[in-house]
Each structure stands twice: as structure tokens, then as C-alpha cells.
Design a protein around this motif. Structure first.
Motif, PDB file in Angstrom:
ATOM      1  N   GLU A 247      10.363   0.968  -7.286  1.00  0.00           N
ATOM      2  CA  GLU A 247      10.997   0.359  -6.128  1.00  0.00           C
ATOM      3  C   GLU A 247      10.041   0.204  -4.949  1.00  0.00           C
ATOM      4  O   GLU A 247      10.217  -0.675  -4.111  1.00  0.00           O
ATOM      5  CB  GLU A 247      12.219   1.187  -5.704  1.00  0.00           C
ATOM      6  N   ASP A 248       9.055   1.082  -4.855  1.00  0.00           N
ATOM      7  CA  ASP A 248       8.126   1.014  -3.720  1.00  0.00           C
ATOM      8  C   ASP A 248       7.012   0.021  -4.018  1.00  0.00           C
ATOM      9  O   ASP A 248       6.671  -0.243  -5.178  1.00  0.00           O
ATOM     10  CB  ASP A 248       7.531   2.390  -3.436  1.00  0.00           C
ATOM     11  N   GLU A 249       6.433  -0.537  -2.956  1.00  0.00           N
ATOM     12  CA  GLU A 249       5.344  -1.497  -3.109  1.00  0.00           C
ATOM     13  C   GLU A 249       4.563  -1.615  -1.807  1.00  0.00           C
ATOM     14  O   GLU A 249       5.028  -1.185  -0.740  1.00  0.00           O
ATOM     15  CB  GLU A 249       5.887  -2.869  -3.510  1.00  0.00           C
ATOM     16  N   LEU A 250       3.392  -2.212  -1.902  1.00  0.00           N
ATOM     17  CA  LEU A 250       2.598  -2.518  -0.719  1.00  0.00           C
ATOM     18  C   LEU A 250       3.215  -3.725  -0.027  1.00  0.00           C
ATOM     19  O   LEU A 250       3.333  -4.796  -0.612  1.00  0.00           O
ATOM     20  CB  LEU A 250       1.155  -2.819  -1.131  1.00  0.00           C
ATOM     21  N   THR A 251       3.626  -3.551   1.231  1.00  0.00           N
ATOM     22  CA  THR A 251       4.303  -4.635   1.951  1.00  0.00           C
ATOM     23  C   THR A 251       3.393  -5.319   2.976  1.00  0.00           C
ATOM     24  O   THR A 251       3.735  -6.383   3.490  1.00  0.00           O
ATOM     25  CB  THR A 251       5.554  -4.109   2.669  1.00  0.00           C
ATOM     26  N   GLY A 252       2.261  -4.712   3.302  1.00  0.00           N
ATOM     27  CA  GLY A 252       1.349  -5.307   4.263  1.00  0.00           C
ATOM     28  C   GLY A 252       0.190  -4.375   4.547  1.00  0.00           C
ATOM     29  O   GLY A 252       0.156  -3.236   4.063  1.00  0.00           O
ATOM     30  N   TYR A 253      -0.765  -4.845   5.342  1.00  0.00           N
ATOM     31  CA  TYR A 253      -1.902  -3.997   5.686  1.00  0.00           C
ATOM     32  C   TYR A 253      -2.598  -4.519   6.941  1.00  0.00           C
ATOM     33  O   TYR A 253      -2.456  -5.680   7.329  1.00  0.00           O
ATOM     34  CB  TYR A 253      -2.912  -3.932   4.536  1.00  0.00           C
ATOM     35  N   TYR A 254      -3.330  -3.611   7.569  1.00  0.00           N
ATOM     36  CA  TYR A 254      -4.305  -3.983   8.594  1.00  0.00           C
ATOM     37  C   TYR A 254      -5.617  -3.380   8.136  1.00  0.00           C
ATOM     38  O   TYR A 254      -5.786  -2.171   8.096  1.00  0.00           O
ATOM     39  CB  TYR A 254      -3.910  -3.456   9.976  1.00  0.00           C
ATOM     40  N   ASN A 255      -6.541  -4.243   7.748  1.00  0.00           N
ATOM     41  CA  ASN A 255      -7.758  -3.817   7.078  1.00  0.00           C
ATOM     42  C   ASN A 255      -8.977  -4.140   7.939  1.00  0.00           C
ATOM     43  O   ASN A 255      -9.163  -5.284   8.349  1.00  0.00           O
ATOM     44  CB  ASN A 255      -7.857  -4.558   5.732  1.00  0.00           C
ATOM     45  N   TYR A 286       0.848  -0.394   4.469  1.00  0.00           N
ATOM     46  CA  TYR A 286       2.272  -0.262   4.742  1.00  0.00           C
ATOM     47  C   TYR A 286       3.069  -0.406   3.452  1.00  0.00           C
ATOM     48  O   TYR A 286       2.890  -1.357   2.696  1.00  0.00           O
ATOM     49  CB  TYR A 286       2.705  -1.325   5.758  1.00  0.00           C
ATOM     50  N   PHE A 287       3.969   0.570   3.214  1.00  0.00           N
ATOM     51  CA  PHE A 287       4.860   0.540   2.074  1.00  0.00           C
ATOM     52  C   PHE A 287       6.301   0.377   2.590  1.00  0.00           C
ATOM     53  O   PHE A 287       6.516   0.187   3.787  1.00  0.00           O
ATOM     54  CB  PHE A 287       4.711   1.823   1.248  1.00  0.00           C
ATOM     55  N   LYS A 288       7.282   0.465   1.721  1.00  0.00           N
ATOM     56  CA  LYS A 288       8.663   0.225   2.147  1.00  0.00           C
ATOM     57  C   LYS A 288       9.158   1.274   3.138  1.00  0.00           C
ATOM     58  O   LYS A 288       9.870   0.958   4.085  1.00  0.00           O
ATOM     59  CB  LYS A 288       9.586   0.164   0.928  1.00  0.00           C
ATOM     60  N   LYS A 289       8.789   2.541   2.926  1.00  0.00           N
ATOM     61  CA  LYS A 289       9.256   3.599   3.827  1.00  0.00           C
ATOM     62  C   LYS A 289       8.119   4.335   4.533  1.00  0.00           C
ATOM     63  O   LYS A 289       8.347   4.972   5.559  1.00  0.00           O
ATOM     64  CB  LYS A 289      10.107   4.620   3.048  1.00  0.00           C
TER      65      LYS A 289
END
Length: 354
Positions: A247-255, A286-289
């Protein structure tokens, strides 16, 4: 009557186009920006004189003289009131490199067309005034934005890199080469001091400006010339979350990367795509939670990435993030095809959320 209607329709179309910010952005020639100068934290520099000019060699603005610069290769320097809205075509800059005990000069053309295209292309930024909530999750509309800082980076060996930056995005424009030059230390200081020689000036400033740990490293191994060009090599990679459940996944990032470039995205699809980038310096994932911040070691990352690239040419690379129990920590490895190498020298700044 028909003629009047056509004229009215034509005028309305012109009005609509003039009000379309995306249309304006694609045709705009002038973009306001500030000019800064930066250098690696360990190898400070200071501007003697410099300016940006246009294709006619007319002065656009000066390069700021804001004292010693050591904002880091990933950071912009001091904003000292120098800037313009005209796209520059040429850079002239003379500066002192304290760790090398030398003055350098770069006198070179800039890729004006590329700079203009980067300004026009820009990037998407979050509009905090346009929020929606879906299933308890906050979502913000993404709107067009562009750069507002032009930074000149100076690294050992006369390496000059130009970036455009703004709103968590930073893109390399070009790499230039400065040449060693003689500048009388009295001209640099702005007054005459006959009690101090040119060499004594260099030695004293080296003692004051260069960190003790770097002095010891220079004594032992010398200055790592060429390192900042190694940072510029790009690899086809992405970050991959290895969660406890599907259910969890990578939703975004600041790299932020070691070559000074950076990017922000909160688009799930783009966050999970492979992209040509230099090795990561600081990754906010960033992940879901939960979200985490991880700092990487440049020597380890260069070694691991180059090893995998040589053994698996043209194959994409995954940086795998594996949460420990209850997301208390993160384990990190780098994988290409069937070969996976655990990292040892990264630092997890923290894990937040839940």
C-alpha cells in the motif's frame, strides 16, 4: 456588420492571449534574476571584480562583491543587490581562491539561447492557495514557475559552473574554465600595505579562511582537483521504496545532487521514473504517511555507481530505501539488474510522520 464582428472577435482573441500566463511565458524575453557567487564550503573564494554583459558587450550588472563566499556547491551565494532582467551573453570574473593561494580570471561567452530556454521552460510549483482534500489527503494545484537566481560557482582548479535556481529547483547552465592570473594584493585590498608581501598575504588568508580539517587534508593528500567535474557525471537512476506492504509508495521527493542541481516533485508518476541525474547529496523522500531525509557520501556513491555502470552498461539503477520496524530508520542499497550493494556511509537525518 460582419466586418465589425470579425474585428471584435480578433481583438478578443488577442486579449485572451495576452492574459494567458503560459503563452506570455513562452514568448517572454526578460526574466528578473539576482546574481550570486558560491564556492565549496571547504574551499572559499572572494570576488575581486566581475560583471555580466550582453551580446554588444554592454554592461548588464556587476558580480556581487560580498566578502568570502563558501555557501557550498549546492547553495547560492550572498544576494548583494546585483541582478537584471536581461539575458546575459558574457561573463567576466576575477577572484581569489584562498585554499590554492591564487587569483583566477574567467572571460567567456555564456549560452544565451540556452539560458533563455531554461527561463521559459521553468518548472511547476505548488500553489498553496489552491488546495483540495481527497480521502483525507491534501493536494495542491501545480502552477508554472521559473528561476530567479543566477549563481556562479567557483571550485578548485578554476572550475566555473553556472546555475539557474529558484523555488527548490536548480539547473546547470554551463561549465567554464578560469585561468590563473596575477593580481596585486594591494589592488585587491583597495589600499597599499608595504609591510606584507604577496606570498605573506596568501599565507595569512589561507590560515584564516580555510578550515583546519581541510588544511590537514591538503597537507596529506593535496587539493582534490577534478572532483567537481566527477560530480557532473550523470547516471540513469531512481529512488525505490521497499515497504512492508504494497500500500505504501514513493509519492514525491526533493532531491539535491552533488553537481549542484536540485528538483522538487510531488507527482507520483514522475517520482518513480528513471532520470539522468548526478549522484544524490541530500534526498528528502515522501511516502504516504512518512517522509525521511538522507545524506549521502560522495566518495561511496561515485564508487558504487561507477562500479555498477561499468558492470551493467546502459542499465538503469535503483537506490532502494527499506524502512526498519515501525519506520524508525532506513536502510539504503543500490541495485542494478541482479547486483545489489548495501551503502554504509549515508546518514538518515530523521523519519517523520505516522
Amino acid at each position: 456588420m460582419m466586418k465589425a464582428l470579425l474585428i471584435n472577435l480578433f481583438c478578443n482573441l488577442l486579449l485572451l492571449q495576452s492574459c494567458n500566463p503560459e503563452k506570455q511565458k513562452m514568448t517572454q524575453e526578460n526574466f528578473p534574476y539576482m546574481v550570486t557567487v558560491s564556492a565549496p564550503e571547504e574551499y572559499p573564494i572572494e570576488v575581486h571584480q566581475g560583471y555580466l554583459s550582453n551580446g554588444l558587450k554592454d554592461l548588464i550588472c556587476g558580480v556581487p562583491k560580498a566578502g568570502m563566499e563558501q555557501a557550498g556547491w549546492q547553495g547560492d551565494g550572498s544576494k548583494a543587490g546585483m541582478g537584471s532582467a536581461e539575458i546575459p551573453s558574457h561573463l567576466y570574473l576575477t577572484y581569489v581562491a584562498y585554499a590554492e593561494k591564487k587569483f583566477y580570471t574567467v572571460d567567456a561567452d555564456l549560452p544565451k539561447d540556452k539560458i533563455l530556454q531554461l527561463f521559459r521552460k521553468g518548472f511547476l510549483v505548488q500553489d498553496n492557495s489552491k488546495q483540495t482534500i481527497v480521502d483525507g489527503q491534501e493536494y495542491y494545484e501545480m502552477v508554472p514557475g521559473t528561476y530567479d537566481v543566477l549563481t556562479i560557482g567557483a571550485a578548485p582548479g578554476g572550475v566555473i559552473v553556472i546555475w539557474l535556481s529558484g523555488n527548490h529547483h536548480r539547473t546547470e547552465v554551463c561549465r567554464l574554465q578560469a585561468k590563473e592570473v596575477f593580481v596585486d594584493k594591494n589592488d585587491f585590498m583597495g589600499f597599499t600595505d608595504t609591510t606584507e608581501s604577496q606570498q605573506q598575504f596568501f599565507d595569512e588568508l589561507y590560515k584564516i579562511t580555510v578550515p583546519d580539517s581541510i588544511k590537514a587534508e591538503i597537507t596529506k593528500n593535496g587539493i582534490p582537483f577534478g572532483l567537481w567535474d566527477k560530480y557532473r557525471e550523470k547516471f540513469n537512476y531512481r529512488f525505490v521504496l521497499n515497504p512492508y506492504d504494497e500500500e505504501d509508495e514513493l509519492t514525491g521527493y526533493y532531491n539535491i545532487n552533488f553537481n549542484g542541481e536540485s528538483e522538487l516533485t510531488d507527482d507520483v508518476k514522475r517520482a518513480n521514473e528513471y532520470k539522468l541525474n548526478s549522484i544524490p547529496y541530500d534526498a528528502n523522500l515522501y511516502f504516504k504517511k512518512y517522509f525521511t531525509e538522507i545524506f549521502f557520501n560522495d566518495k561511496e556513491m561515485l564508487e558504487v555507481f561507477n562500479t555498477l555502470k561499468s558492470k551493467h552498461p546502459d542499465k538503469p539503477i535503483d537506490i532502494i530505501i527499506t524502512p526498519t520496524f515501525m519506520y524508525n530508520d532506513m536502510k539504503v542499497s543500490v541495485k542494478c539488474e541482479d547486483e545489489e550493494i548495501p551503502l554504509k556511509k549515508y546518514k538518515v537525518e530523521g523519519v517523520w510522520g505516522g
